[in-house]
Design an enzyme around this catalytic site. Structure first.
Site, short mmCIF file in Angstrom:
data_model
loop_
_atom_site.label_atom_id
_atom_site.label_comp_id
_atom_site.label_asym_id
_atom_site.label_seq_id
_atom_site.Cartn_x
_atom_site.Cartn_y
_atom_site.Cartn_z
N ASP A 167 -41.54 -21.71 -65.84
CA ASP A 167 -40.18 -22.16 -65.56
C ASP A 167 -39.36 -21.06 -64.88
O ASP A 167 -38.28 -20.71 -65.33
CB ASP A 167 -39.55 -22.57 -66.91
CG ASP A 167 -38.15 -23.11 -66.76
OD1 ASP A 167 -37.88 -23.78 -65.76
OD2 ASP A 167 -37.33 -22.85 -67.66
N ASN A 419 -47.51 -15.89 -72.73
CA ASN A 419 -46.36 -16.68 -73.16
C ASN A 419 -46.73 -18.15 -73.19
O ASN A 419 -47.18 -18.72 -72.17
CB ASN A 419 -45.18 -16.51 -72.22
CG ASN A 419 -43.99 -17.36 -72.66
OD1 ASN A 419 -43.36 -17.07 -73.67
ND2 ASN A 419 -43.69 -18.42 -71.92
N GLU A 420 -46.56 -18.75 -74.37
CA GLU A 420 -46.70 -20.19 -74.56
C GLU A 420 -47.97 -20.80 -73.97
O GLU A 420 -47.91 -21.82 -73.27
CB GLU A 420 -45.47 -20.93 -74.02
CG GLU A 420 -44.20 -20.63 -74.79
CD GLU A 420 -43.08 -21.64 -74.51
OE1 GLU A 420 -43.17 -22.37 -73.52
OE2 GLU A 420 -42.13 -21.68 -75.31
N ASN A 473 -41.38 -19.30 -79.95
CA ASN A 473 -40.28 -19.86 -79.15
C ASN A 473 -39.95 -21.23 -79.72
O ASN A 473 -40.84 -22.09 -79.80
CB ASN A 473 -40.70 -20.04 -77.69
CG ASN A 473 -40.97 -18.72 -76.98
OD1 ASN A 473 -40.68 -17.65 -77.51
ND2 ASN A 473 -41.51 -18.81 -75.78
N TYR A 475 -37.09 -24.57 -79.84
CA TYR A 475 -35.94 -25.24 -79.21
C TYR A 475 -35.47 -26.44 -80.03
O TYR A 475 -35.09 -27.46 -79.47
CB TYR A 475 -36.31 -25.63 -77.78
CG TYR A 475 -36.39 -24.42 -76.88
CD1 TYR A 475 -35.25 -23.93 -76.25
CD2 TYR A 475 -37.59 -23.73 -76.70
CE1 TYR A 475 -35.30 -22.81 -75.45
CE2 TYR A 475 -37.65 -22.60 -75.89
CZ TYR A 475 -36.50 -22.15 -75.27
OH TYR A 475 -36.55 -21.02 -74.48
N TYR A 479 -34.69 -29.24 -76.96
CA TYR A 479 -35.71 -30.15 -76.42
C TYR A 479 -36.09 -31.23 -77.43
O TYR A 479 -36.58 -32.29 -77.05
CB TYR A 479 -36.96 -29.38 -75.99
CG TYR A 479 -36.75 -28.57 -74.72
CD1 TYR A 479 -36.34 -29.18 -73.54
CD2 TYR A 479 -36.95 -27.19 -74.70
CE1 TYR A 479 -36.14 -28.46 -72.39
CE2 TYR A 479 -36.75 -26.46 -73.55
CZ TYR A 479 -36.34 -27.09 -72.39
OH TYR A 479 -36.14 -26.37 -71.25
N GLU A 510 -37.79 -16.86 -78.44
CA GLU A 510 -36.91 -17.69 -77.60
C GLU A 510 -36.23 -18.71 -78.49
O GLU A 510 -36.88 -19.36 -79.33
CB GLU A 510 -37.71 -18.45 -76.51
CG GLU A 510 -38.18 -17.60 -75.37
CD GLU A 510 -38.90 -18.40 -74.27
OE1 GLU A 510 -38.60 -19.61 -74.11
OE2 GLU A 510 -39.74 -17.81 -73.60
N TRP A 555 -32.87 -16.93 -75.69
CA TRP A 555 -33.30 -17.29 -74.33
C TRP A 555 -32.11 -17.84 -73.59
O TRP A 555 -31.56 -18.83 -74.04
CB TRP A 555 -34.43 -18.32 -74.37
CG TRP A 555 -35.03 -18.54 -73.03
CD1 TRP A 555 -34.84 -19.62 -72.20
CD2 TRP A 555 -35.94 -17.67 -72.34
NE1 TRP A 555 -35.56 -19.46 -71.05
CE2 TRP A 555 -36.24 -18.29 -71.10
CE3 TRP A 555 -36.52 -16.43 -72.65
CZ2 TRP A 555 -37.10 -17.70 -70.17
CZ3 TRP A 555 -37.36 -15.85 -71.73
CH2 TRP A 555 -37.66 -16.49 -70.50
N LYS A 574 -29.75 -21.33 -69.45
CA LYS A 574 -29.68 -20.95 -70.87
C LYS A 574 -29.13 -19.54 -71.06
O LYS A 574 -29.13 -19.02 -72.18
CB LYS A 574 -31.06 -21.07 -71.51
CG LYS A 574 -31.56 -22.52 -71.57
CD LYS A 574 -32.77 -22.69 -72.46
CE LYS A 574 -33.29 -24.11 -72.40
NZ LYS A 574 -33.93 -24.47 -71.12
#
Ligand code: BDP
Length: 603
Positions: A167, A419-420, A473, A475, A479, A510, A555, A574
Site C-alpha cells: 500500500d 510485513n504482513e 498490525n 485495524y 477495516y 500498526e 500507523w 492515516k
C-alpha cells in the site's frame, strides 16, 4: 560492506546532481546500446535530479506510471591522485533494479531497491587508462514474483500493468546518493561491533576484516564523544573495556568513535575507518523488552520514506523535519516500514537515541490482502509459479544484506523480516522458518520478528512461533467493526489476550484510521479528525489493559502516496501528520499521551 567515508586514507566524491535521463517505454535501450553514446543527444532526453523518484517530477501519466527501465548518465572525472588505488562507484539505492556501465563496459547489476551496491572501476581503468568516464545506469521499476517486494506485470488490452500488493506508490529512480570513492589496494572490508556492560564498565567486542592485507597490522583506538582516547588494542579481533561507560539509550544518542587502522611494519597508515559505537544491550525477557536492563515501551510510528515531489528520495532537510516532529510528539522509536531506510536516517537515529525496528522490503507476500485496494487478485501466495524457493533465496539474501549494512547501529533493536505476509498456512510456515535462522545466524545479538497481519489472528498464525517478539498490525474499528468502536474494543481485547498467553512481548506495529485533514464531524464518523481521536482512545484503552503490550506504533507518521483506488483519497490518509508535515488533531492527542512518559506501568 563499509560505507564510503573521508578519512586520512580514504576519499570520496559525491556524484549527486543533475544527470542526463531518458525514459525507455519500448524497452529498446539495451539492444540499441544507449550506454554507448551520449544520452543527452537522444530525442526526448531530459535532465533528472539525483537523488529523486522520477515519478512526480513531470506532468504526464506516462512518465508518472512508466513501467520498465529508465536511463541515467553522467560524466565522472577520476582524480589523478587515485592512480593505483581502488576506484569504486557506490549506489546507496536504485529502485528496484539497476545495471551500470562505465563507458561501454557493464560493471555491475543489482536487484533490490533499498540497499547499497558498488563496483570497482580500477580493473577497467587499468586496462584503458583515462581520467574521464561515462557512467550510465539503467534503473528498472518492474516487480515480479521473484523480487522482494513481489509484484507481477499483467497484460491488459491497453498494455502492461504493474500489480503489487503493498500500500505505497511504486516510486522509482536513484533514491539515495551516488559516490565515487577510493581506498588503497590493501583495505578494510568490514567491521563488526557488539556491546555490553556490567555496572559502570562497558565492553566492546570488535572484529575487523580486510583484503590484500597480508603482513599488515590492525589497530583500534576508541575515543569518547569529547574526542578523548579511552583505550586501544592491536589485532583484528578483540574486546575493549570502557571504564565509566556512557551508555547509549532512549533519548541519549551517546556515541564512541572506534578508529580502525591498517598499518605496515614500519607504521605507515594504509587504510583507516571510523566506526561509531553505542554501548547498549537489548533483551527479551518474558513479556518484557529490556534496553540496558530496563523495561522499554515503544512509542512512535510506522513511517515511510515519502515526501512531496521527491517521492522516496532521501533528503537531509526532510529527515530533520521528521525527527523534530518525532521529538515534538514524544516518540522514542519508529519502524522502517516497509523497507530499509537511508543510511543517513540510521545514523541520525543513532545520534538522537531513537530506537528502530529495522524492516526488510518483504511487503505484500500475501494474496489474501487488499481486495479492492490493490487489484490483481487470483494468485496463490506460495506456489512454484508465484512466491517460491527462488523468492525465498532472494529474501534470505536481502535479510543478510540488511543486517550487513545495519548491524553496527545501536538504534536497531529488532529485525523485522517481513510485513504482513500470509502466515496462516503450511506454505507460509515452510517459507519463513529458515528465514528466521538466516537472520539469527547473521546477527545473534538482536531479537528477530515479523509483522503479523489481521488475517492471521492469534491461534491461526503459524509463523509467530519463530519470532522473539509478537509484532501485530490491527485495524479493529477501521477495516472491521467500522464505526463501531464498542465492539472493536471487545474484539481487540479478546485477541490480545490470546497473544499475551504466548508469554512474549507484544508491539502493536500498526493501528490507524484514515483521516482527511480538516474534515470534522460530530458525532464522529470515519474519515473525520474526531473519529481518528476516538479510534486512538479505544486502541490505547485496549493496550493499557494488557501488560504484555510493550509498544504502540501508530500507523502512520504522515499521510503518504499509494496507488490510486477507491479506498484512497490522494494516497493513504492515516497520518498523524499531513504529507507536508503539519499536525492533525491526532498529533496533539498523541503528544498529550506520549510526552509525560510511559503511559502505564509495564515493569
Ligand atoms: C497494513 C499495511 C500498511 C497499509 C495499512 C493501511 O501494513 O502498509 O498502509 O495496512 O491499510 O495492511 O493503511
Amino acid at each position: 560492506m563499509l560505507r564510503p567515508q573521508d578519512t586520512a586514507t580514504r576519499e570520496r566524491r559525491n556524484l549527486d546532481g543533475l544527470w542526463d535521463f531518458a525514459f525507455d517505454p519500448e524497452g529498446v535501450g539495451r539492444s540499441e546500446g544507449w550506454f554507448r553514446t551520449s544520452l543527452a543527444r537522444r530525442p526526448g532526453a531530459r535532465q533528472m535530479a539525483v537523488p529523486a523518484s522520477y515519478n512526480d517530477l513531470f506532468t504526464t501519466r506516462e512518465t508518472h506510471d512508466h513501467i520498465g527501465e529508465v536511463w541515467y548518465q553522467t560524466t565522472v572525472h577520476i582524480p589523478r591522485g587515485w592512480d593505483g588505488r581502488r576506484v569504486l562507484v557506490r549506489f546507496e539505492s536504485a529502485t528496484h533494479g539497476a545495471t551500470v556501465w562505465v563507458d561501454d563496459v557493464e560493471i555491475v547489476s543489482h536487484q533490490g531497491g533499498y540497499l547499497p551496491f558498488e563496483a570497482d572501476l580500477a580493473p577497467y581503468l587499468a586496462a584503458s587508462p583515462r581520467t574521464t568516464v561515462r557512467l550510465t545506469v539503467a534503473v528498472d521499476n518492474r516487480l515480479s514474483f521473484q523480487t522482494i517486494p513481489p509484484g507481477v506485470i499483467e497484460s491488459t488490452p491497453a498494455g502492461p500493468r504493474q500489480v503489487y500488493w503493498h500500500d505505497f506508490y511504486n516510486y522509482a529512480g536513484i533514491h539515495r546518493s551516488v559516490w565515487l570513492y577510493s581506498t588503497a589496494p590493501a583495505h578494510l572490508t568490514d567491521v563488526t561491533v557488539t556491546t555490553g556492560f556490567e555496572g559502570t564498565t562497558g565492553q566492546i567486542g570488535y572484529a575487523v576484516q580486510s583484503a590484500a592485507a597480508a603482513g599488515l597490522t590492525t589497530t583500534v583506538d576508541l575515543y569518547d564523544a569529547e574526542g578523548t582516547l579511552v583505550t586501544s588494542a592491536t589485532g583484528a579481533e578483540g574486546s575493549l573495556t570502557v571504564p565509566d561507560v556512557h551508555l547509549w539509550g532512549p533519548g541519549d544518542g551517546y556515541l564512541y568513535d572506534l578508529h580502525v587502522q591498517l598499518r605496515s611494519d614500519s607504521g605507515v597508515l594504509v587504510d583507516d575507518y571510523h566506526q561509531s559505537v553505542g554501548v547498549r544491550t537489548v533483551e527479551v525477557r518474558g513479556t518484557q523488552f529490556l534496553v540496558n536492563g530496563k523495561p522499554f515501551y515503544f512509542k512512535g510510528f510506522g513511517m515511510h520514506e515519502d515526501h512531496i515531489t521527491i517521492g522516496k528520495a532521501h533528503s537531509n532537510a526532510d529527515m530533520i523535519r521528521d525527527v523534530e516532529l518525532l521529538h515534538w510528539i514524544g516518540a522514542n522509536s519508529f519502524r522502517t516500514s516497509h523497507y530499509p531506510y537511508s543510511e543517513d536516517v540510521m545514523d541520525y537515529a543513532d545520534r538522537h537515541g531513537l530506537l528502530v525496528i529495522d524492516e526488510t522490503p518483504a511487503v505484500g507476500i500475501n494474496q489474501g490482502l487488499g481486495g479492492g485496494i490493490f487489484g490483481g487478485q487470483g494468485y496463490v501466495t506460495f506456489s512454484p509459479e508465484t512466491t517460491n524457493d527462488v523468492t525465498r533465496e532472494v529474501h534470505a539474501q536481502v535479510i543478510r544484506d540488511l543486517i550487513a549494512r545495519d548491524k553496527n547501529h545501536p538504534c536497531v533493536v529488532i529485525w523485522s523480516i517481513a510485513n504482513e505476509p500470509e502466515s496462516d498456512t503450511q506454505g507460509a510456515q515452510d517459507y519463513f522458518r529458515p528465514l528466521f535462522d538466516v537472520a539469527r545466524e547473521a546477527d545473534p545479538t538482536r531479537p528477530v520478528g515479523f509483522v503479523n497481519v489481521m488475517l492471521a489472528p492469534h491461534g491461526r498464525c503459524r509463523v509467530s512461533q519463530f519470532a522473539d517478539v509478537s509484532m501485530i498490525n490491527r485495524y479493529y474499528g477501521w477495516y472491521v467493526q467500522t464505526n463501531d468502536l464498542a465492539n472493536a474494543r471487545i474484539a481487540f481485547a479478546t485477541e490480545l489476550d490470546g497473544w499475551a498467553s504466548d508469554g512474549k512481548p507484544i508491539i502493536i506495529t500498526e493501528y490507524g484510521a484514515d483521516t482527511y485533514p480538516g474534515h470534522h464531524q460530530l458525532p464522529a464518523q470515519p474519515w473525520s479528525e474526531e473519529y481518528q481521536l476516538d479510534y486512538l482512545d479505544m486502541n490505547h484503552a485496549v493496550f493499557d489493559a494488557c501488560p504484555a503490550v510493550v509498544g504502540e506504533h501508530m500507523w502512520n507518521f504522515a499521510d503518504f502516496m499509494t496507488t490510486a483506488g477507491i479506498m484512497r483519497v490522494g494516497g493513504n490518509k492515516k497520518g498523524a501528520f499531513t504529507r507536508d508535515r503539519q499536525p492533525k488533531m491526532a498529533a496533539h492527542h498523541l503528544r498529550a499521551r506520549w510526552l509525560p512518559g510511559i503511559p502505564k506501568e509495564h515493569a
